[in-house]
Design a protein around this motif. Structure first.
Motif, PDB file in Angstrom:
ATOM      1  N   LEU A 254       0.831  -1.211   0.000  1.00 22.88           N
ATOM      2  CA  LEU A 254       0.000   0.000   0.000  1.00 22.88           C
ATOM      3  C   LEU A 254       0.866   1.262   0.000  1.00 22.88           C
ATOM      4  CD1 LEU A 254      -3.081   0.675   0.138  1.00 22.88           C
ATOM      5  CD2 LEU A 254      -2.803   0.893   2.601  1.00 22.88           C
ATOM      6  N   ASN A 255       1.981   1.208   0.705  1.00 20.88           N
ATOM      7  CA  ASN A 255       2.873   2.368   0.793  1.00 20.88           C
ATOM      8  C   ASN A 255       3.795   2.506  -0.415  1.00 20.88           C
ATOM      9  OD1 ASN A 255       2.665   3.963   3.424  1.00 20.88           O
ATOM     10  ND2 ASN A 255       2.547   1.873   4.174  1.00 20.88           N
ATOM     11  N   GLN A 256       4.216   1.374  -0.985  1.00 21.15           N
ATOM     12  CA  GLN A 256       5.217   1.430  -2.062  1.00 21.15           C
ATOM     13  C   GLN A 256       4.615   1.400  -3.461  1.00 21.15           C
ATOM     14  OE1 GLN A 256       7.968  -1.765  -1.207  1.00 21.15           O
ATOM     15  NE2 GLN A 256       8.677  -0.822   0.690  1.00 21.15           N
ATOM     16  N   PRO A 258       0.700   0.894  -4.447  1.00 12.25           N
ATOM     17  CA  PRO A 258      -0.709   0.502  -4.301  1.00 12.25           C
ATOM     18  C   PRO A 258      -1.399   0.341  -5.648  1.00 12.25           C
ATOM     19  CG  PRO A 258      -0.448   2.854  -3.879  1.00 12.25           C
ATOM     20  CD  PRO A 258       0.932   2.291  -4.060  1.00 12.25           C
ATOM     21  N   SER A 259      -2.478  -0.432  -5.661  1.00 12.56           N
ATOM     22  CA  SER A 259      -3.278  -0.546  -6.884  1.00 12.56           C
ATOM     23  C   SER A 259      -3.817   0.842  -7.235  1.00 12.56           C
ATOM     24  CB  SER A 259      -4.430  -1.528  -6.676  1.00 12.56           C
ATOM     25  OG  SER A 259      -5.312  -1.037  -5.688  1.00 12.56           O
ATOM     26  N   ILE A 260      -4.155   1.039  -8.489  1.00 10.33           N
ATOM     27  CA  ILE A 260      -4.544   2.374  -8.977  1.00 10.33           C
ATOM     28  C   ILE A 260      -5.751   2.922  -8.212  1.00 10.33           C
ATOM     29  CG2 ILE A 260      -5.549   3.553 -10.993  1.00 10.33           C
ATOM     30  CD1 ILE A 260      -3.511   1.799 -12.654  1.00 10.33           C
ATOM     31  N   GLY A 261      -6.739   2.077  -7.962  1.00 12.89           N
ATOM     32  CA  GLY A 261      -7.926   2.528  -7.234  1.00 12.89           C
ATOM     33  C   GLY A 261      -7.604   2.979  -5.830  1.00 12.89           C
ATOM     34  N   LEU A 262      -6.781   2.205  -5.116  1.00 14.94           N
ATOM     35  CA  LEU A 262      -6.403   2.594  -3.748  1.00 14.94           C
ATOM     36  C   LEU A 262      -5.511   3.832  -3.770  1.00 14.94           C
ATOM     37  CD1 LEU A 262      -5.826  -0.872  -2.038  1.00 14.94           C
ATOM     38  CD2 LEU A 262      -7.628   0.779  -1.515  1.00 14.94           C
ATOM     39  N   LYS A 263      -4.662   3.962  -4.792  1.00 14.84           N
ATOM     40  CA  LYS A 263      -3.813   5.157  -4.926  1.00 14.84           C
ATOM     41  C   LYS A 263      -4.699   6.409  -5.042  1.00 14.84           C
ATOM     42  CE  LYS A 263       0.000   7.547  -6.047  1.00 14.84           C
ATOM     43  NZ  LYS A 263      -0.219   8.819  -5.380  1.00 14.84           N
ATOM     44  N   ALA A 264      -5.784   6.315  -5.800  1.00 13.80           N
ATOM     45  CA  ALA A 264      -6.698   7.455  -5.959  1.00 13.80           C
ATOM     46  C   ALA A 264      -7.353   7.820  -4.626  1.00 13.80           C
ATOM     47  CB  ALA A 264      -7.757   7.130  -7.009  1.00 13.80           C
ATOM     48  N   ILE A 265      -7.733   6.806  -3.830  1.00  5.13           N
ATOM     49  CA  ILE A 265      -8.334   7.080  -2.513  1.00  5.13           C
ATOM     50  C   ILE A 265      -7.287   7.724  -1.594  1.00  5.13           C
ATOM     51  CG2 ILE A 265      -9.454   6.097  -0.470  1.00  5.13           C
ATOM     52  CD1 ILE A 265     -10.494   3.836  -2.246  1.00  5.13           C
ATOM     53  N   ILE A 266      -6.062   7.191  -1.618  1.00  2.00           N
ATOM     54  CA  ILE A 266      -4.969   7.751  -0.803  1.00  2.00           C
ATOM     55  C   ILE A 266      -4.779   9.232  -1.124  1.00  2.00           C
ATOM     56  CG2 ILE A 266      -2.436   7.709  -0.523  1.00  2.00           C
ATOM     57  CD1 ILE A 266      -2.710   4.575  -0.877  1.00  2.00           C
ATOM     58  N   ASP A 267      -4.790   9.559  -2.411  1.00  3.35           N
ATOM     59  CA  ASP A 267      -4.576  10.949  -2.832  1.00  3.35           C
ATOM     60  C   ASP A 267      -5.752  11.844  -2.438  1.00  3.35           C
ATOM     61  OD1 ASP A 267      -2.187  10.165  -3.859  1.00  3.35           O
ATOM     62  OD2 ASP A 267      -2.801  10.149  -5.957  1.00  3.35           O
ATOM     63  N   ILE A 268      -6.968  11.318  -2.533  1.00  2.07           N
ATOM     64  CA  ILE A 268      -8.152  12.147  -2.274  1.00  2.07           C
ATOM     65  C   ILE A 268      -8.338  12.418  -0.778  1.00  2.07           C
ATOM     66  CG2 ILE A 268     -10.135  10.586  -1.934  1.00  2.07           C
ATOM     67  CD1 ILE A 268     -10.030  13.226  -4.657  1.00  2.07           C
ATOM     68  N   CYS A 269      -7.804  11.537   0.076  1.00  6.24           N
ATOM     69  CA  CYS A 269      -8.004  11.770   1.519  1.00  6.24           C
ATOM     70  C   CYS A 269      -6.742  12.286   2.205  1.00  6.24           C
ATOM     71  CB  CYS A 269      -8.602  10.547   2.217  1.00  6.24           C
ATOM     72  SG  CYS A 269      -7.617   9.078   2.186  1.00  6.24           S
ATOM     73  N   GLY A 270      -5.805  12.796   1.415  1.00  6.95           N
ATOM     74  CA  GLY A 270      -4.664  13.523   1.981  1.00  6.95           C
ATOM     75  C   GLY A 270      -3.605  12.665   2.634  1.00  6.95           C
ATOM     76  N   LEU A 271      -3.472  11.422   2.194  1.00  8.13           N
ATOM     77  CA  LEU A 271      -2.461  10.547   2.785  1.00  8.13           C
ATOM     78  C   LEU A 271      -1.201  10.426   1.921  1.00  8.13           C
ATOM     79  CD1 LEU A 271      -4.734   7.642   4.109  1.00  8.13           C
ATOM     80  CD2 LEU A 271      -3.518   9.332   5.489  1.00  8.13           C
ATOM     81  N   GLY A 273       2.318  10.721   0.371  1.00  4.74           N
ATOM     82  CA  GLY A 273       3.606  11.105   0.944  1.00  4.74           C
ATOM     83  C   GLY A 273       3.763  10.759   2.406  1.00  4.74           C
ATOM     84  N   ARG A 274       2.728  10.144   2.997  1.00  3.28           N
ATOM     85  CA  ARG A 274       2.807   9.735   4.400  1.00  3.28           C
ATOM     86  C   ARG A 274       2.976   8.237   4.501  1.00  3.28           C
ATOM     87  NH1 ARG A 274      -2.132  11.769   7.822  1.00  3.28           N
ATOM     88  NH2 ARG A 274      -1.411   9.939   8.955  1.00  3.28           N
ATOM     89  N   ILE A 276       1.521   5.187   5.514  1.00  6.14           N
ATOM     90  CA  ILE A 276       0.136   4.797   5.824  1.00  6.14           C
ATOM     91  C   ILE A 276       0.122   3.654   6.837  1.00  6.14           C
ATOM     92  CG2 ILE A 276      -2.011   3.873   4.846  1.00  6.14           C
ATOM     93  CD1 ILE A 276      -1.112   5.270   2.195  1.00  6.14           C
ATOM     94  N   SER A 277      -0.702   3.813   7.866  1.00  9.17           N
ATOM     95  CA  SER A 277      -0.798   2.826   8.946  1.00  9.17           C
ATOM     96  C   SER A 277      -2.173   2.176   8.943  1.00  9.17           C
ATOM     97  CB  SER A 277      -0.573   3.525  10.295  1.00  9.17           C
ATOM     98  OG  SER A 277      -1.651   4.416  10.548  1.00  9.17           O
ATOM     99  N   MET A 278      -2.351   1.203   9.834  1.00 15.65           N
ATOM    100  CA  MET A 278      -3.654   0.540   9.968  1.00 15.65           C
ATOM    101  C   MET A 278      -4.722   1.551  10.402  1.00 15.65           C
ATOM    102  SD  MET A 278      -3.166  -2.699   9.188  1.00 15.65           S
ATOM    103  CE  MET A 278      -4.098  -4.003  10.014  1.00 15.65           C
ATOM    104  N   SER A 279      -4.353   2.513  11.272  1.00 11.15           N
ATOM    105  CA  SER A 279      -5.368   3.488  11.711  1.00 11.15           C
ATOM    106  C   SER A 279      -5.762   4.419  10.566  1.00 11.15           C
ATOM    107  CB  SER A 279      -4.901   4.270  12.931  1.00 11.15           C
ATOM    108  OG  SER A 279      -3.737   4.999  12.647  1.00 11.15           O
ATOM    109  N   ASP A 280      -4.847   4.697   9.630  1.00 16.05           N
ATOM    110  CA  ASP A 280      -5.208   5.485   8.443  1.00 16.05           C
ATOM    111  C   ASP A 280      -6.265   4.751   7.612  1.00 16.05           C
ATOM    112  OD1 ASP A 280      -3.477   7.670   8.867  1.00 16.05           O
ATOM    113  OD2 ASP A 280      -1.791   6.539   8.063  1.00 16.05           O
ATOM    114  N   ILE A 281      -6.124   3.432   7.536  1.00 17.61           N
ATOM    115  CA  ILE A 281      -7.119   2.633   6.798  1.00 17.61           C
ATOM    116  C   ILE A 281      -8.467   2.710   7.518  1.00 17.61           C
ATOM    117  CG2 ILE A 281      -7.782   0.314   6.050  1.00 17.61           C
ATOM    118  CD1 ILE A 281      -4.744  -0.304   5.816  1.00 17.61           C
TER     119      ILE A 281
END
Length: 576
Positions: A254-256, A258-271, A273-274, A276-281
């Protein structure tokens, strides 16, 4: 909320064992003590804990029916049969469908996926879904994160010439559906050694078995592990043994990459460059995947998760982000209404459980409201809303109490139910709610222990501020991924004081930003206490107090740590 602190000072033998283990691992006795509390007492067990290996995943063919499931899938592909991947509309179901569909689609094109509509079809396998399968020529349905109780529906599908492979993790009944294969480690006749897989990870084991049978390298499965990490975190299953391996490597993915769909969610919720931890999920990624199923259709989340074009995925991600904002508004309103009902019901104070119902509540959000009420009142909670002549509901539990058993006790009143120890869903006739409430509360009263209705903080270690170093924090990160069975280490320090600069912050002045010292050192330590502004007056009175906390990165000061304060209690109370 008032917490009870639970802490046992280590015995002389435990102190010596921590020193010995710490010496072997070149680690402080504090960290060695944390390992011992987790049942890790040898150097080799510690190495397995800190460096989980994919090679240690369990052989999928130990799971009952795995060979049958793999043979049936091979047969379907060999005969070019149409395959439907079917799943529940929550995070676990959506990630499971995305994982299986995305993997098989690389090798086979006659494949489709289906997520039932929460409002039109309800939970699990629906007749509408089976009819869709029949109309589109499907011969085999792989059903994920549900299906273990769908006896009538699978019999109906069988009459139409449709076979089923069930991949589920919910507790089965004595009688199971007439499927070709049932993959579920909770089957009483299954010798699979790890019972706590979520639905997505059962799907992963199926794909692992199929890949192994077809001579495909395990490396082809690694890109799917980000889905496993998301489902393990969001479904709140124990992060131990096989789940720990899957979560550890899934977070890496997920950090190195991620699949394209999860990458889009990561970008949209401000994660972006961070780390990502279990609590972020749990707090950022999971709610967004859940939101489309709660507000509209869960299929939109799967569409996003299997998307191959980033710009399209980003647009879809923005759409489910809007659903999440709507969901938050409804969730807040319903929780306020539910709190008002609880406060008016004097009788609830004397009960060990809460059962609430309102025919105007939105079906997709009642599970969240049940979770909120459980957190606030620390009681097993059932929240119900109306669906025609029926009531549909969600149940949530407190530590150590099996809410599924309590619901099963009332099964003669239910038209449908399913779930596991801490979360369940149920349906009944609207008129039966009062009797259900009476019997559910009676069962809870008889079986719950008094301490289970208290909010308890399990303190891992008692330390001084001089022990809190950057090096300690770096080593603590190695204990991740965190979750049930491996919670983030919780510390306490007694007799601390405000440095004189602590202040109330937040839009509604609900938090405290702290600068603290203790009596053992002159170190000034930063902390944040969310939602605890009621303690600010005591803190500013220059009297000492005790704190329970986790150690986190300071997001405002690079290379510094910050305490996340879980509880503050005046020093005039009995100290632990």
């Amino acid at each position: 909320m008032h917490f009870k602190w639970n802490y046992e000072s280590p015995t002389p033998d435990e102190i010596q064992a921590a020193k010995d283990l710490g010496g072997k691992l070149n680690m402080s006795p504090i960290l060695a003590q944390l390992l011992i509390k987790r049942g890790i007492t040898t150097e080799s067990a510690a190495k397995r804990f800190f460096r989980p290996q994919l090679a240690d995943l369990i052989n999928p063919f130990i799971m009952k029916d795995m060979d049958v499931a793999v043979d049936r899938l091979n047969d379907a592909m060999g005969h070019k049969e149409r395959i439907l991947v079917y799943g529940d509309y929550d995070v676990d179901g959506c990630t499971a469908v995305a994982l299986v569909y995305k993997f098989l689609q690389q090798f086979y094109s006659n494949i489709d996926y289906y997520i039932p509509d929460r409002y039109d079809e309800g939970y699990g396998l629906s007749k509408k879904g089976i009819d869709y399968a029949k109309e589109t020529g499907v011969k085999l349905i792989i059903i994920l994160d549900c299906g273990i109780k769908a006896i009538e529906e699978i019999a109906y599908a069988k009459s139409l010439g449709i076979d089923f492979i069930i991949c589920d993790h919910h507790v089965p009944d004595e009688t199971m559906p007439d499927a070709v294969a049932i993959l579920n480690p909770k089957r009483p006749d299954d010798s699979y050694p790890f019972k706590e897989l979520c639905g997505c990870c059962v799907g992963f084991k199926f794909m692992q078995g199929w890949a192994k049978n077809n001579g495909l390298p395990f490396s082809m499965l690694i890109p799917l592990l980000d889905f496993c990490a998301v489902s393990i975190a969001a479904d709140i299953v124990p992060v131990v043994e096989e789940n720990r391996i899957l979560a550890y490597h899934g977070l890496k993915q997920l950090n190195q990459n991620p699949s394209i769909g999860l990458k889009a969610i990561i970008d949209i919720c401000g994660l972006s460059g961070r780390d990502i931890s279990m609590s972020d999920i749990i707090f950022k990624i999971g709610p967004r995947i859940n939101a489309s199923g709660r507000m509209e259709s869960g299929k939109e989340s799967v569409d996003l998760l299997v998307e191959k074009n980033y710009s399209v995925a980003l647009e879809k991600s923005k759409h489910i982000d809007e659903y999440n904002e709507q969901r938050k508004d409804i969730d807040k309103q319903m929780t306020e209404e539910a709190n008002q009902i609880v406060s008016k019901l004097e009788s609830q104070k004397h009960h060990s459980s809460i059962v609430l119902y309102d025919e105007n509540w939105k079906k997709g959000v009642i599970g969240i409201v049940a979770s909120r009420l459980t957190e606030i009142y620390y009681r097993p909670t059932v929240v119900l809303t109306r669906d025609g002549d029926l009531a549909t509901g969600s149940a949530r539990s407190v530590a150590g109490f099996d809410v599924y058993a309590a619901i099963k006790h009332c099964r003669d009143l239910l038209t449908n139910f399913g779930g596991h120890t801490y979360a369940a869903g149920l349906t009944m006739r609207w008129d039966d709610i009062p009797e259900f409430r009476r019997r559910f509360q009676e069962f809870v009263e008889e079986h719950i222990e008094p301490e289970q209705t208290e909010a308890i903080l399990d303190i891992d270690a008692k330390i001084d501020f001089k022990d809190i170093t950057r090096h300690l924090h770096t080593d603590l990160k190695k204990f991740s991924p965190f979750g049930p069975g491996n919670q983030k280490p919780l510390f306490c320090t007694c007799g601390v004081y405000d440095y004189g600069t602590s202040k109330v912050v937040g839009r509604e002045q609900e938090h405290i930003k702290l600068e603290l010292v203790d009596s053992q050192s002159s170190n000034v330590v930063n902390g944040i206490a969310f939602g605890q502004s009621a303690s600010s007056r005591y803190i500013k009175s220059k009297r000492s107090f005790d704190i329970a906390y986790t150690i986190e990165d300071n997001v405002f000061k690079r290379n510094q740590v910050q305490l996340q304060i879980e509880d503050i209690r005046p020093d005039d109370k009995e100290t632990i």
